[in-house]
Scaffold this motif. Structure first.
Motif, PDB file in Angstrom:
ATOM      1  N   VAL A  94       0.872  -1.179   0.000  1.00 36.24           N
ATOM      2  CA  VAL A  94       0.000   0.000   0.000  1.00 36.24           C
ATOM      3  C   VAL A  94       0.905   1.224   0.000  1.00 36.24           C
ATOM      4  O   VAL A  94       1.550   1.524   1.013  1.00 36.24           O
ATOM      5  CB  VAL A  94      -0.925   0.022   1.234  1.00 36.24           C
ATOM      6  CG1 VAL A  94      -1.769   1.287   1.234  1.00 36.24           C
ATOM      7  CG2 VAL A  94      -1.812  -1.221   1.254  1.00 36.24           C
ATOM      8  N   PRO A  95       0.999   1.954  -1.118  1.00 37.82           N
ATOM      9  CA  PRO A  95       1.882   3.123  -1.177  1.00 37.82           C
ATOM     10  C   PRO A  95       1.473   4.178  -0.148  1.00 37.82           C
ATOM     11  O   PRO A  95       0.278   4.302   0.193  1.00 37.82           O
ATOM     12  CB  PRO A  95       1.680   3.644  -2.609  1.00 37.82           C
ATOM     13  CG  PRO A  95       1.141   2.481  -3.378  1.00 37.82           C
ATOM     14  CD  PRO A  95       0.317   1.710  -2.403  1.00 37.82           C
ATOM     15  N   PRO A  96       2.436   4.952   0.339  1.00 32.51           N
ATOM     16  CA  PRO A  96       2.116   6.006   1.301  1.00 32.51           C
ATOM     17  C   PRO A  96       1.472   7.221   0.646  1.00 32.51           C
ATOM     18  O   PRO A  96       0.991   8.114   1.336  1.00 32.51           O
ATOM     19  CB  PRO A  96       3.480   6.364   1.902  1.00 32.51           C
ATOM     20  CG  PRO A  96       4.459   6.040   0.821  1.00 32.51           C
ATOM     21  CD  PRO A  96       3.902   4.847   0.117  1.00 32.51           C
ATOM     22  N   PHE A  97       1.480   7.266  -0.676  1.00 30.40           N
ATOM     23  CA  PHE A  97       1.002   8.449  -1.409  1.00 30.40           C
ATOM     24  C   PHE A  97      -0.346   8.202  -2.069  1.00 30.40           C
ATOM     25  O   PHE A  97      -0.803   7.062  -2.205  1.00 30.40           O
ATOM     26  CB  PHE A  97       2.019   8.861  -2.475  1.00 30.40           C
ATOM     27  CG  PHE A  97       2.465   7.735  -3.378  1.00 30.40           C
ATOM     28  CD1 PHE A  97       1.626   7.221  -4.360  1.00 30.40           C
ATOM     29  CD2 PHE A  97       3.735   7.183  -3.243  1.00 30.40           C
ATOM     30  CE1 PHE A  97       2.031   6.188  -5.188  1.00 30.40           C
ATOM     31  CE2 PHE A  97       4.150   6.143  -4.062  1.00 30.40           C
ATOM     32  CZ  PHE A  97       3.291   5.645  -5.042  1.00 30.40           C
ATOM     33  N   GLN A  98      -0.961   9.317  -2.503  1.00 29.53           N
ATOM     34  CA  GLN A  98      -2.123   9.300  -3.375  1.00 29.53           C
ATOM     35  C   GLN A  98      -1.786  10.208  -4.556  1.00 29.53           C
ATOM     36  O   GLN A  98      -1.959  11.421  -4.498  1.00 29.53           O
ATOM     37  CB  GLN A  98      -3.378   9.793  -2.649  1.00 29.53           C
ATOM     38  CG  GLN A  98      -3.978   8.825  -1.661  1.00 29.53           C
ATOM     39  CD  GLN A  98      -4.643   7.644  -2.356  1.00 29.53           C
ATOM     40  OE1 GLN A  98      -5.165   7.760  -3.458  1.00 29.53           O
ATOM     41  NE2 GLN A  98      -4.612   6.488  -1.697  1.00 29.53           N
ATOM     42  N   VAL A  99      -1.278   9.598  -5.637  1.00 32.20           N
ATOM     43  CA  VAL A  99      -0.862  10.424  -6.778  1.00 32.20           C
ATOM     44  C   VAL A  99      -2.056  10.849  -7.609  1.00 32.20           C
ATOM     45  O   VAL A  99      -3.102  10.190  -7.623  1.00 32.20           O
ATOM     46  CB  VAL A  99       0.154   9.684  -7.678  1.00 32.20           C
ATOM     47  CG1 VAL A  99       1.490   9.522  -6.990  1.00 32.20           C
ATOM     48  CG2 VAL A  99      -0.406   8.360  -8.146  1.00 32.20           C
ATOM     49  N   THR A 103      -5.253   1.216  -4.692  1.00 25.86           N
ATOM     50  CA  THR A 103      -5.273   2.163  -3.572  1.00 25.86           C
ATOM     51  C   THR A 103      -5.275   3.625  -4.035  1.00 25.86           C
ATOM     52  O   THR A 103      -5.471   4.519  -3.215  1.00 25.86           O
ATOM     53  CB  THR A 103      -4.039   1.950  -2.678  1.00 25.86           C
ATOM     54  OG1 THR A 103      -2.843   2.332  -3.400  1.00 25.86           O
ATOM     55  CG2 THR A 103      -3.932   0.496  -2.253  1.00 25.86           C
ATOM     56  N   GLN A 104      -5.047   3.858  -5.332  1.00 22.56           N
ATOM     57  CA  GLN A 104      -4.872   5.222  -5.835  1.00 22.56           C
ATOM     58  C   GLN A 104      -6.216   5.825  -6.241  1.00 22.56           C
ATOM     59  O   GLN A 104      -6.619   5.782  -7.409  1.00 22.56           O
ATOM     60  CB  GLN A 104      -3.876   5.222  -6.982  1.00 22.56           C
ATOM     61  CG  GLN A 104      -2.495   4.721  -6.588  1.00 22.56           C
ATOM     62  CD  GLN A 104      -1.897   5.512  -5.433  1.00 22.56           C
ATOM     63  OE1 GLN A 104      -1.607   6.693  -5.558  1.00 22.56           O
ATOM     64  NE2 GLN A 104      -1.719   4.849  -4.289  1.00 22.56           N
ATOM     65  N   LYS A 105      -6.889   6.408  -5.292  1.00 15.58           N
ATOM     66  CA  LYS A 105      -8.251   6.907  -5.492  1.00 15.58           C
ATOM     67  C   LYS A 105      -8.306   8.296  -6.124  1.00 15.58           C
ATOM     68  O   LYS A 105      -9.372   8.744  -6.540  1.00 15.58           O
ATOM     69  CB  LYS A 105      -8.992   6.945  -4.150  1.00 15.58           C
ATOM     70  CG  LYS A 105      -8.962   5.642  -3.367  1.00 15.58           C
ATOM     71  CD  LYS A 105      -9.662   4.520  -4.101  1.00 15.58           C
ATOM     72  CE  LYS A 105      -9.751   3.270  -3.230  1.00 15.58           C
ATOM     73  NZ  LYS A 105     -10.376   2.125  -3.938  1.00 15.58           N
ATOM     74  N   GLU A 106      -7.157   8.979  -6.202  1.00 18.12           N
ATOM     75  CA  GLU A 106      -7.160  10.359  -6.702  1.00 18.12           C
ATOM     76  C   GLU A 106      -6.512  10.500  -8.082  1.00 18.12           C
ATOM     77  O   GLU A 106      -6.427  11.599  -8.619  1.00 18.12           O
ATOM     78  CB  GLU A 106      -6.428  11.281  -5.714  1.00 18.12           C
ATOM     79  CG  GLU A 106      -7.077  11.324  -4.336  1.00 18.12           C
ATOM     80  CD  GLU A 106      -6.296  12.207  -3.365  1.00 18.12           C
ATOM     81  OE1 GLU A 106      -5.391  12.946  -3.817  1.00 18.12           O
ATOM     82  OE2 GLU A 106      -6.578  12.137  -2.153  1.00 18.12           O
ATOM     83  N   VAL A 107      -6.067   9.395  -8.672  1.00 21.10           N
ATOM     84  CA  VAL A 107      -5.341   9.489  -9.937  1.00 21.10           C
ATOM     85  C   VAL A 107      -6.273   9.944 -11.061  1.00 21.10           C
ATOM     86  O   VAL A 107      -7.378   9.419 -11.231  1.00 21.10           O
ATOM     87  CB  VAL A 107      -4.664   8.139 -10.276  1.00 21.10           C
ATOM     88  CG1 VAL A 107      -5.672   7.021 -10.465  1.00 21.10           C
ATOM     89  CG2 VAL A 107      -3.772   8.275 -11.501  1.00 21.10           C
TER      90      VAL A 107
END
Length: 340
Positions: free
Chosen positions: A116-121, A141-145
């Motif tokens: 699980v990356p610490p970021f939201q790219v 996990t990237q909900k904002e890409v």
């Protein structure tokens, strides 16, 4: 302090003295001629929020120390000759990262399946990185890409159902030149006026529509079959670029395609379409390039083609087509008129 020396044709080894600028916040050295490795000492500049080193001639690996840049929101090291693995260590403290550009390198992904990356790219450009063979699970996990490029990423898998949950935010989707197989969600879920490139895979099933208008739809060199949907124009009336070439499409060219009056590029070549060319295509007055070369076309080239004043490339290679003299004389000077 910000240091921007972009596009200055600077040459030589990467300047190691930059690591002494402890107050440096932004560093832009993109599109110069620096060579050699990326110094690990850059990871000591804890105030950095943006690093752009793209378009140089650097080589070697990406230092693990970049994972310590906890204030970093943008990292671009694309268009390099970098090699080696990219692991979880490279991102360990990058919880503020919004832009990640790693494309056109030779990186190999080395992260665990449950990472699980610490970021939201928001912008993820990792084309030509080796992410496969399975579809990268961490993308879930990237909900904002909003912009995603995972083209040529050695992925030989189907697109998982969960992917369509994050695709509803995408204004750019590029998964071309992989070995993706199976059927797509139909209709596609992306934001209005998105650019979608799914070309050069093994995708199959009917030609997908969209829940919102799309500006670019590139589906060439797959295994889509069946007729071109009559509702394609209704689903995407403001389409600018449409390529369905190199598939297994059958049936006639739908008359409704003439309702796509914003089309600039239309490529339906390399399919098993049949019948005549609908005169409604003459309504697509912005067409700049059109390729309708497939062997089963018949009938006459519509006189309405004389209205296509923006056309610069026309490919209709088919001996069964009849060509009115007014059409032939209008387009005979085109550089790509096809064989007759």
């Amino acid at each position: 302090m910000y240091l921007s020396l972009s596009n200055n044709h600077l040459v030589g080894n990467f300047p190691e003295w930059l690591s002494q600028l402890n107050n440096l916040v932004g560093l832009s050295l993109d599109y110069n001629l620096f060579h050699g490795p990326v110094p690990a000492s850059l990871g000591n500049l804890q105030n950095l929020t943006g690093v752009n080193l793209s378009g140089n001639q650097l080589n070697g690996t990406l230092p693990d120390s970049f994972g310590q840049l906890s204030q970093l929101s943008a990292l671009d090291v694309s268009l390099y000759n970098l090699i080696g693995s990219i692991s979880e260590v490279h991102f360990s403290k990058l919880n503020k990262l919004k832009f990640l550009g790693l494309s056109s390198n030779s990186f190999f992904s080395n992260v665990s399946s449950n990472w699980v990356p610490p970021f939201q790219v928001q912008d993820l450009e990792v084309g030509s990185c080796h992410l496969g063979p399975t579809f990268p699970a961490w993308l879930r996990t990237q909900k904002e890409v909003t912009s995603l490029d995972i083209s040529n990423a050695s992925i030989s898998d189907s697109i998982p159902n969960w992917f369509w949950d994050i695709s509803s935010n995408l204004s750019l989707l590029n998964v071309s030149f992989n070995q993706l197989h199976g059927q797509l969600k139909n209709p596609l879920t992306v934001v209005p006026f998105a650019d979608v490139d799914l070309s050069s895979n093994f995708l199959e099933g009917p030609t997908p529509l969209s829940t919102f208008e799309i500006e670019l739809l590139e589906l060439s060199n797959n295994r889509f079959s069946g007729p071109i949907p009559e509702k394609l124009a209704q689903s995407m009336p403001n389409l600018v670029f449409l390529s369905l070439s190199g598939n297994q499409l059958t049936g006639d060219i739908p008359v409704s395609i003439g309702a796509m009056v914003s089309l600039v590029v239309l490529n339906l070549s390399g399919n098993s379409l049949s019948g005549s060319i609908p005169s409604s295509i003459g309504n697509c007055s912005f067409l700049n390039a059109m390729d309708l070369s497939f062997k089963n076309l018949s009938g006459e080239i519509p006189l309405s083609f004389s209205r296509l004043n923006q056309l610069r490339s026309l490919h209709l290679s088919n001996k069964n087509l009849q060509k009115p003299s007014i059409i032939f004389s209008k387009f005979i000077k085109l550089g790509d008129f096809g064989s007759w």
